[in-house]
Design an enzyme around this catalytic site. Structure first.
Site, PDB file in Angstrom:
ATOM      1  N   TYR A  14       0.449   1.648   0.054  1.00  0.00           N
ATOM      2  CA  TYR A  14      -0.828   2.326   0.267  1.00  0.00           C
ATOM      3  C   TYR A  14      -0.580   3.732   0.784  1.00  0.00           C
ATOM      4  O   TYR A  14       0.185   3.935   1.726  1.00  0.00           O
ATOM      5  CB  TYR A  14      -1.695   1.541   1.259  1.00  0.00           C
ATOM      6  CG  TYR A  14      -3.156   1.942   1.215  1.00  0.00           C
ATOM      7  CD1 TYR A  14      -4.062   1.211   0.467  1.00  0.00           C
ATOM      8  CD2 TYR A  14      -3.629   3.053   1.899  1.00  0.00           C
ATOM      9  CE1 TYR A  14      -5.396   1.562   0.401  1.00  0.00           C
ATOM     10  CE2 TYR A  14      -4.972   3.420   1.838  1.00  0.00           C
ATOM     11  CZ  TYR A  14      -5.839   2.659   1.091  1.00  0.00           C
ATOM     12  OH  TYR A  14      -7.170   3.030   1.024  1.00  0.00           O
ATOM     13  N   HIS A  16     -12.779   1.665   7.016  1.00  0.00           N
ATOM     14  CA  HIS A  16     -11.456   1.351   6.487  1.00  0.00           C
ATOM     15  C   HIS A  16     -10.669   0.365   7.352  1.00  0.00           C
ATOM     16  O   HIS A  16      -9.496   0.111   7.072  1.00  0.00           O
ATOM     17  CB  HIS A  16     -10.635   2.641   6.350  1.00  0.00           C
ATOM     18  CG  HIS A  16     -11.105   3.525   5.234  1.00  0.00           C
ATOM     19  ND1 HIS A  16     -11.909   4.620   5.448  1.00  0.00           N
ATOM     20  CD2 HIS A  16     -10.884   3.470   3.896  1.00  0.00           C
ATOM     21  CE1 HIS A  16     -12.155   5.209   4.288  1.00  0.00           C
ATOM     22  NE2 HIS A  16     -11.560   4.540   3.336  1.00  0.00           N
ATOM     23  N   ARG A  43      -8.406  10.445  -6.147  1.00  0.00           N
ATOM     24  CA  ARG A  43      -7.274   9.551  -5.961  1.00  0.00           C
ATOM     25  C   ARG A  43      -7.537   8.279  -6.754  1.00  0.00           C
ATOM     26  O   ARG A  43      -8.681   7.988  -7.133  1.00  0.00           O
ATOM     27  CB  ARG A  43      -7.038   9.214  -4.486  1.00  0.00           C
ATOM     28  CG  ARG A  43      -8.152   8.355  -3.876  1.00  0.00           C
ATOM     29  CD  ARG A  43      -7.954   8.101  -2.389  1.00  0.00           C
ATOM     30  NE  ARG A  43      -6.765   7.306  -2.115  1.00  0.00           N
ATOM     31  CZ  ARG A  43      -6.757   5.983  -2.022  1.00  0.00           C
ATOM     32  NH1 ARG A  43      -7.869   5.283  -2.194  1.00  0.00           N
ATOM     33  NH2 ARG A  43      -5.639   5.334  -1.752  1.00  0.00           N
ATOM     34  N   ASN A  58      -7.199   4.022  -6.712  1.00  0.00           N
ATOM     35  CA  ASN A  58      -6.994   2.808  -5.937  1.00  0.00           C
ATOM     36  C   ASN A  58      -7.043   1.644  -6.920  1.00  0.00           C
ATOM     37  O   ASN A  58      -7.472   1.805  -8.063  1.00  0.00           O
ATOM     38  CB  ASN A  58      -8.051   2.668  -4.848  1.00  0.00           C
ATOM     39  CG  ASN A  58      -7.680   1.633  -3.802  1.00  0.00           C
ATOM     40  OD1 ASN A  58      -6.515   1.298  -3.632  1.00  0.00           O
ATOM     41  ND2 ASN A  58      -8.675   1.112  -3.100  1.00  0.00           N
ATOM     42  N   TYR A  94      -4.742  -8.564   0.941  1.00  0.00           N
ATOM     43  CA  TYR A  94      -5.871  -7.643   1.040  1.00  0.00           C
ATOM     44  C   TYR A  94      -6.489  -7.385  -0.327  1.00  0.00           C
ATOM     45  O   TYR A  94      -7.716  -7.302  -0.462  1.00  0.00           O
ATOM     46  CB  TYR A  94      -5.403  -6.331   1.669  1.00  0.00           C
ATOM     47  CG  TYR A  94      -6.413  -5.217   1.602  1.00  0.00           C
ATOM     48  CD1 TYR A  94      -7.626  -5.294   2.298  1.00  0.00           C
ATOM     49  CD2 TYR A  94      -6.168  -4.076   0.844  1.00  0.00           C
ATOM     50  CE1 TYR A  94      -8.552  -4.280   2.229  1.00  0.00           C
ATOM     51  CE2 TYR A  94      -7.087  -3.053   0.771  1.00  0.00           C
ATOM     52  CZ  TYR A  94      -8.281  -3.152   1.467  1.00  0.00           C
ATOM     53  OH  TYR A  94      -9.199  -2.132   1.392  1.00  0.00           O
ATOM     54  N   LYS A  95      -5.652  -7.294  -1.342  1.00  0.00           N
ATOM     55  CA  LYS A  95      -6.150  -7.026  -2.683  1.00  0.00           C
ATOM     56  C   LYS A  95      -6.557  -8.294  -3.424  1.00  0.00           C
ATOM     57  O   LYS A  95      -6.946  -8.246  -4.598  1.00  0.00           O
ATOM     58  CB  LYS A  95      -5.112  -6.221  -3.470  1.00  0.00           C
ATOM     59  CG  LYS A  95      -4.966  -4.801  -2.916  1.00  0.00           C
ATOM     60  CD  LYS A  95      -3.988  -3.988  -3.700  1.00  0.00           C
ATOM     61  CE  LYS A  95      -3.900  -2.557  -3.147  1.00  0.00           C
ATOM     62  NZ  LYS A  95      -5.134  -1.793  -3.346  1.00  0.00           N
TER      63      LYS A  95
END
Length: 354
Positions: free
Chosen positions: A44, A200, A230, A232, A323-324
């Site tokens: 990250y 966040h 960006r 993600n 987390y993903k």
């Protein structure tokens, strides 16, 4: 509700993101997919760059990308909002920022896609035409009574991807407005009114590395006319845009349905092109979160993507995989992807032709 009159002829596809899941990328959409990994490892990071037009034909060609899924995504947005109006919220002091967003989007779309969108202005008397959705709207800029919705809701009902508007005060950014119907497991209703660090807080590892401290300092210096962007990413089983916590009982169980036989079709890499714009009147920041879905079976048609995706998924830190949202299926994903990794080096860059 706007009376959507979608035109599915020609460029735009008629597809669904729920139920029978008829969503599919054409071969050209696969080639322009914003594959997010420029190397074989992922950690990250802020990874911000100027949001300037580049790579004709790619998702980076214009300020906002309109693609073959546009009409279907707008129909899906209307469906989600009809079911849960709280997916769109704006605190009272954010109305001016909403008008800023109307101007930014209408100017951008009419300039970049004149075949589909037109904007005529005479002072504050504006005339907006959205041909794919059958919208022909005359209104008075800065007068909310002349639109069927508040300004932010009106224009984001016509835009792919989610949007938040962040107010700057007390040396921080606050999520005080948003249209969020295609989110990756977070809730606008929960986050509304939070500051940058609170919003966040769930991200693992990044806080201890000071990533968000640096990101906030950078964003507070963001200037009008100099947007940034960006990438993600996360993972989604089935081509489902709306993966909100509020509807988890509906989509969460799909994570238990993967097999080696169906994983290529069902497992999707979900990539977000995140763009940030400083707005001129309100001084707020508009945060655009445009989601793209690519099935594993589509992505491995680009050999370097297949190799690199295997290596990223295999070696990702477990906290980030959790987390993903794919830790429970990582072993199955690695096994399926391993067939497409011949151990060869991968060339730098994210696009097929790099």
């Amino acid at each position: 509700m706007l009376d959507l009159k979608p035109d599915f002829g020609g460029f735009f596809k008629d597809e669904t993101f729920v139920g029978d899941f008829t969503f599919a990328n054409s071969p050209s959409a696969v080639r322009r997919f914003p594959f997010p990994f420029d190397r074989d490892q992922y950690m990250y990071s802020v990874n911000i760059e100027p949001h300037v037009p580049t790579r004709p034909g790619s998702v980076l060609e214009h300020a906002f990308d309109i693609d073959e899924h546009y009409v279907s995504e707008m129909r899906d947005r209307a469906r989600v909002l009809a079911r849960d109006p709280l997916r769109c919220q704006s605190l009272p002091h954010m109305e001016l920022a909403g008008w800023d967003l109307v101007e930014l989007i209408m100017e951008s779309l009419s300039r970049d896609y004149p075949q589909w969108f037109t904007l005529e202005r005479s002072g504050n008397d504006w005339h907006w035409v959205n041909k794919p959705l059958g919208i022909d709207q005359r209104f008075t800029f800065l007068d909310p009574s002349t639109l069927p919705y508040g300004p932010m809701e009106y224009i984001t009902r016509q835009m792919q991807g989610d949007f938040t508007l962040q107010d700057e005060r007390d040396g921080n950014l606050w999520v005080d407005a948003g249209m969020v119907t295609t989110q990756a497991d977070w809730s606008l209703d929960f986050d509304i009114g939070m500051n940058f660090f609170e919003w966040h807080a769930p991200v693992p590892l990044a806080h201890e590395k000071g990533i968000f401290d640096r990101a906030l300092k950078f964003l507070l210096k963001l200037q009008h006319g100099a947007p940034v962007r960006r990438f993600n990413w996360t993972m989604t089983v089935n081509p489902l845009l709306d993966t909100a916590p509020e509807t988890y009982p509906e989509w969460g169980p799909s994570k238990t349905t993967l097999t080696q036989a169906n994983l290529g079709a069902k497992q999707h890499l979900r990539v977000e092109l995140q763009s940030l714009f400083r707005l001129p009147r309100s001084n707020a920041i508009a945060f655009s979160i445009r989601a793209y879905l690519g099935s594993f079976q589509d992505l491995v048609t680009v050999p370097k993507w297949g190799r690199r995706l295997h290596r990223v998924v295999r070696d990702l830190h477990p906290d980030l995989a959790a987390y993903k949202g794919f830790l429970r299926n990582r072993d199955a994903m690695v096994e399926w992807l391993s067939k497409y990794d011949d151990g060869a080096p991968t060339s730098p860059g994210i696009w097929p032709e790099d």
